[in-house]
Scaffold this motif. Structure first.
Motif, PDB file in Angstrom:
ATOM      1  N   PHE A  11      61.129  49.347  43.194  1.00  0.00           N
ATOM      2  CA  PHE A  11      61.173  48.366  43.786  1.00  0.00           C
ATOM      3  C   PHE A  11      59.697  47.174  44.332  1.00  0.00           C
ATOM      4  O   PHE A  11      59.125  46.568  43.289  1.00  0.00           O
ATOM      5  N   ARG A  12      58.902  48.782  44.716  1.00  0.00           N
ATOM      6  CA  ARG A  12      58.305  48.380  44.648  1.00  0.00           C
ATOM      7  C   ARG A  12      57.162  47.350  43.957  1.00  0.00           C
ATOM      8  O   ARG A  12      56.325  47.040  44.025  1.00  0.00           O
ATOM      9  N   ALA A  17      53.270  44.345  41.477  1.00  0.00           N
ATOM     10  CA  ALA A  17      52.770  43.990  40.026  1.00  0.00           C
ATOM     11  C   ALA A  17      52.940  42.124  39.906  1.00  0.00           C
ATOM     12  O   ALA A  17      52.809  40.884  39.570  1.00  0.00           O
ATOM     13  N   ARG A  18      54.595  41.782  40.197  1.00  0.00           N
ATOM     14  CA  ARG A  18      55.088  40.719  39.538  1.00  0.00           C
ATOM     15  C   ARG A  18      54.317  38.808  40.715  1.00  0.00           C
ATOM     16  O   ARG A  18      54.433  38.020  40.199  1.00  0.00           O
ATOM     17  N   PRO A  20      51.444  39.033  42.587  1.00  0.00           N
ATOM     18  CA  PRO A  20      49.941  39.632  43.693  1.00  0.00           C
ATOM     19  C   PRO A  20      49.863  38.794  44.328  1.00  0.00           C
ATOM     20  O   PRO A  20      50.072  38.124  45.141  1.00  0.00           O
ATOM     21  N   GLY A  21      48.873  39.199  45.396  1.00  0.00           N
ATOM     22  CA  GLY A  21      49.269  38.939  46.707  1.00  0.00           C
ATOM     23  C   GLY A  21      49.873  39.067  47.912  1.00  0.00           C
ATOM     24  O   GLY A  21      49.460  38.382  48.804  1.00  0.00           O
ATOM     25  N   CYS A  22      51.289  39.264  47.547  1.00  0.00           N
ATOM     26  CA  CYS A  22      52.348  39.779  48.452  1.00  0.00           C
ATOM     27  C   CYS A  22      51.573  40.736  49.148  1.00  0.00           C
ATOM     28  O   CYS A  22      51.147  41.053  49.707  1.00  0.00           O
ATOM     29  N   PHE A  23      52.960  40.468  50.778  1.00  0.00           N
ATOM     30  CA  PHE A  23      52.732  41.487  51.684  1.00  0.00           C
ATOM     31  C   PHE A  23      53.908  42.061  51.633  1.00  0.00           C
ATOM     32  O   PHE A  23      54.955  41.697  51.681  1.00  0.00           O
TER      33      PHE A  23
END
Length: 106
Positions: A11-12, A17-18, A20-23
């Motif tokens: 899932f991570r 990938a989906r 970008p830039g997330c925490f």
């Protein structure tokens, strides 16, 4: 059926990938030394915080402590989600929908 650890690892990879830039932060399993954790994952993307509890399958239910943690997160502005392999695709779409509804100014 994959273990919860393998499921969350996959899932991570999809989340990173989906979105970008997330925490993305997996709350560590602390066992008896650290007490019970409130849920599995904190995800932040485009100003939205998500509290996520993962389960191996849809038959598993969150514990009372996990539900309390999810409710507390929601009361403080997070979007609380229960994730399993059966709803993973819909959950990813929902995260994207919620995050796209917010701009950086909000």
């Amino acid at each position: 059926m994959a273990s919860e650890r393998v499921f969350l690892s996959n899932f991570r990879a999809k989340v990173v990938a989906r979105f970008p830039g997330c925490f993305y932060y997996k709350i560590p399993d602390t066992g008896p030394l650290g007490g019970k954790k409130p849920f599995d994952v904190i995800l932040m993307f485009r100003g939205v915080t998500f509290a996520i509890e993962a389960k191996r399958d849809s038959k598993q239910k969150p514990t009372d402590i996990q539900m309390y943690g999810l409710k507390q997160a929601a009361m403080n502005g997070a979007v609380s989600l229960i994730l399993n392999p059966e709803n993973e695709k819909d959950t990813l779409a929902y995260i994207e929908e919620i995050a796209n509804g917010r701009t950086e100014e909000t």
